[in-house]
Design a protein around this motif. Sequence first.
Motif, short mmCIF file in Angstrom:
data_model
loop_
_atom_site.label_atom_id
_atom_site.label_comp_id
_atom_site.label_asym_id
_atom_site.label_seq_id
_atom_site.Cartn_x
_atom_site.Cartn_y
_atom_site.Cartn_z
N UNK A 151 0.83 -1.21 0.00
CA UNK A 151 0.00 0.00 0.00
C UNK A 151 0.87 1.26 0.00
N UNK A 152 1.97 1.23 0.74
CA UNK A 152 2.87 2.40 0.79
C UNK A 152 3.49 2.66 -0.59
N UNK A 153 3.82 1.59 -1.31
CA UNK A 153 4.37 1.76 -2.66
C UNK A 153 3.37 2.46 -3.57
N UNK A 154 2.11 2.07 -3.46
CA UNK A 154 1.05 2.70 -4.27
C UNK A 154 0.88 4.17 -3.91
N UNK A 406 4.10 -10.94 -5.28
CA UNK A 406 4.57 -9.57 -5.42
C UNK A 406 5.88 -9.54 -6.20
N UNK A 407 6.14 -8.38 -6.80
CA UNK A 407 7.39 -8.16 -7.53
C UNK A 407 8.00 -6.85 -7.04
N UNK A 408 9.31 -6.66 -7.19
CA UNK A 408 9.92 -5.40 -6.75
C UNK A 408 9.44 -4.23 -7.60
N UNK A 409 9.20 -3.09 -6.96
CA UNK A 409 8.71 -1.91 -7.67
C UNK A 409 9.85 -0.95 -7.98
N UNK A 410 9.50 0.32 -8.15
CA UNK A 410 10.52 1.33 -8.44
C UNK A 410 11.18 1.17 -9.80
N UNK A 411 10.48 0.52 -10.74
CA UNK A 411 11.05 0.31 -12.08
C UNK A 411 11.94 -0.91 -12.18
N UNK A 412 12.14 -1.65 -11.07
CA UNK A 412 13.04 -2.81 -11.09
C UNK A 412 12.50 -3.92 -12.00
N UNK A 413 11.21 -4.23 -11.88
CA UNK A 413 10.65 -5.31 -12.68
C UNK A 413 10.67 -4.95 -14.16
N UNK A 414 10.46 -3.67 -14.48
CA UNK A 414 10.46 -3.23 -15.88
C UNK A 414 11.85 -3.36 -16.49
N UNK A 415 12.87 -2.98 -15.74
CA UNK A 415 14.25 -3.09 -16.25
C UNK A 415 14.66 -4.55 -16.41
N UNK A 416 14.20 -5.41 -15.50
CA UNK A 416 14.54 -6.83 -15.61
C UNK A 416 13.85 -7.46 -16.82
N UNK A 497 7.23 -2.78 -3.06
CA UNK A 497 6.64 -3.93 -3.77
C UNK A 497 5.36 -3.51 -4.47
N UNK A 498 5.00 -4.29 -5.47
CA UNK A 498 3.69 -4.17 -6.08
C UNK A 498 3.20 -5.56 -6.46
N UNK A 499 1.88 -5.79 -6.43
CA UNK A 499 1.36 -7.11 -6.80
C UNK A 499 1.72 -7.46 -8.24
N UNK A 500 2.09 -8.72 -8.46
CA UNK A 500 2.45 -9.16 -9.81
C UNK A 500 1.26 -9.02 -10.76
N UNK A 501 0.05 -9.14 -10.22
CA UNK A 501 -1.15 -9.05 -11.06
C UNK A 501 -1.26 -7.69 -11.74
N UNK A 502 -0.83 -6.62 -11.04
CA UNK A 502 -0.91 -5.28 -11.63
C UNK A 502 -0.02 -5.18 -12.86
#
Length: 561
Positions: A151-154, A406-416, A497-502
């Motif tokens: 929730x804090x990430x959102x 969940x997956x790491x947020x902050x652009x980490x999942x996009x770069x990976x 973190x952010x949910x993988x579903x998003x």
Amino acid sequence: MIQPQIVLLREGTDTSQGKGQLISNINACMAVGPRGLDKLVHDDKGVTTISNDGATIMKLLDIVHPAAKSLVDIAKSQDSEVGDGTTTVVILAGEFLREAKPFVEDGVHPQNIIKWFRAAARMAVDKVREISVSIEGASPEEKSELLKKCAMTTLSSKLVGGEKEFFAQMCVDAVNTLDQGAFIFLYTDLLDPRMIGVKKVMGGSMRDSFLVDGVAFKKAFSYAGFEQQPKYFENPKVLALNLELELKSERDNAEVRLSDPSKYQEIVDAEWNIIYDKLEKCVASGAKIILSRLAIGDLATQYFADRGVFCAGRLQEEDLVRVTKATGAKVQTTVNDLNDEQLGSCAVFEEKQVGNERFNLFRGCPASKTCTMVLRGGAEQFIEEAARSLNDAIEIVRRAVKNAAIVPGGGAIDMELSRHLRDYARTVAGKGQLFINAFAKALEVIPRQLCDNSGFDATDVLNKLRQKHASGDPSGANYGLNVNDGGIMDTYEAFIWEPALVKINAISAACEATCLVLSIDETVKNPRSEGADGQPIHAPGGRGGRGGRGRGRGRGRGMRR
């Protein structure tokens, strides 16, 4: 021999086709993305909205370009499906089209691009599922803390980001109060968001907001005698009505002819006896709280006050529905034969002052778990945006509870994902390599936009992220943007973190919208929908005017040209 000209479409039909039309559609979609910080949108009625929520902005903008409207639809679908990531999905779709544009200009057939874009999207979704981490096995305390991090990430990018920890805890507490199975026969959604009420009270600071473990609503319209009613009960019975408890003289609704004037008093007495009979039956039922969708007049209000009963009339539909579901009361249309099965109950009822408003609070409701968030703030626009932000956070927490990956947020999942697709592209021979590389490059728009929004140099940060993700370090896949100092950090370890579903839904929806726009090779503007002066002709019976001339108020006589 001269070939005869064939007239296929009626005169005035406008057609645009070919490469120029496709590039025009791409340019329109690229211009739609709500990038940057908050947007202030005001309409001709003077209504002002301040928001950075993608779905809200897309709904408020009156986009008329037919191809760009598809991006409005995917923002709405993302909002309804997962509740967050609405800006992400629009920006991704625009960036996919931006990367596809050079290929279209060079004469590549759109179907080739669509084929490889879809393949890249499937690979990206599979990779998200592969590197996602489940929080299912954690203890209730650990899971609650993990949900708070999501929730804090959102909330980090929202207007209430300064108090994200306070509001994230409130969102987690709200979702945890929801019944996870009692309403399965009524709703397909176990964690029904309709059981979370949101009330807005101007004044005070953000930290004056609070969560009520039950139902809360503003004091309804009240008559004389209301102040004499008790304002606090423990374990009261609740009676819900869809009935007027008001003295309404029958002479207002009927004509009575009397041959004997002395009979007039009997008619007046009958009217009073009817209302008193209703009130006596309400009190005899044992209910200490009486609520009604319709009016409860001054006579009834004083009657109940004299007998230590609280009443409230003219309740809003949604408030009465939540009270009945929470307390177990059944809405009655008559006061005859009332029994305990038709009454509800709660642990505590009280009336509380919140700012300049008075609220009725029902706590400890046994029938269903429900809660109400009372939001405070100094400006109406601020409170409205806070409500939208908390709705996103609540949806994220709900999805994380139901799909605990969940997956790491902050652009980490996009770069990976970008690194993974670039590595795969090297194994592909032919044009497909170029298209997959273009898809991979487009994914970098998310961390780039995060850098721009945070005021940092995107080129420098992206270079660091590319190097880290390509280093072969197992933890390198978790590195994203540190918005505090402009560097990079392990966002998984930092609980961003952010949910993988998003992310899965955002990539899939953005790819589908991109393929839809790329598959359009002709736009036909049908003149039948316009009048002689270029104004739209409305359907019969509407406001199209007589004969479909687009003037005045038509009487539904059809459309003639």
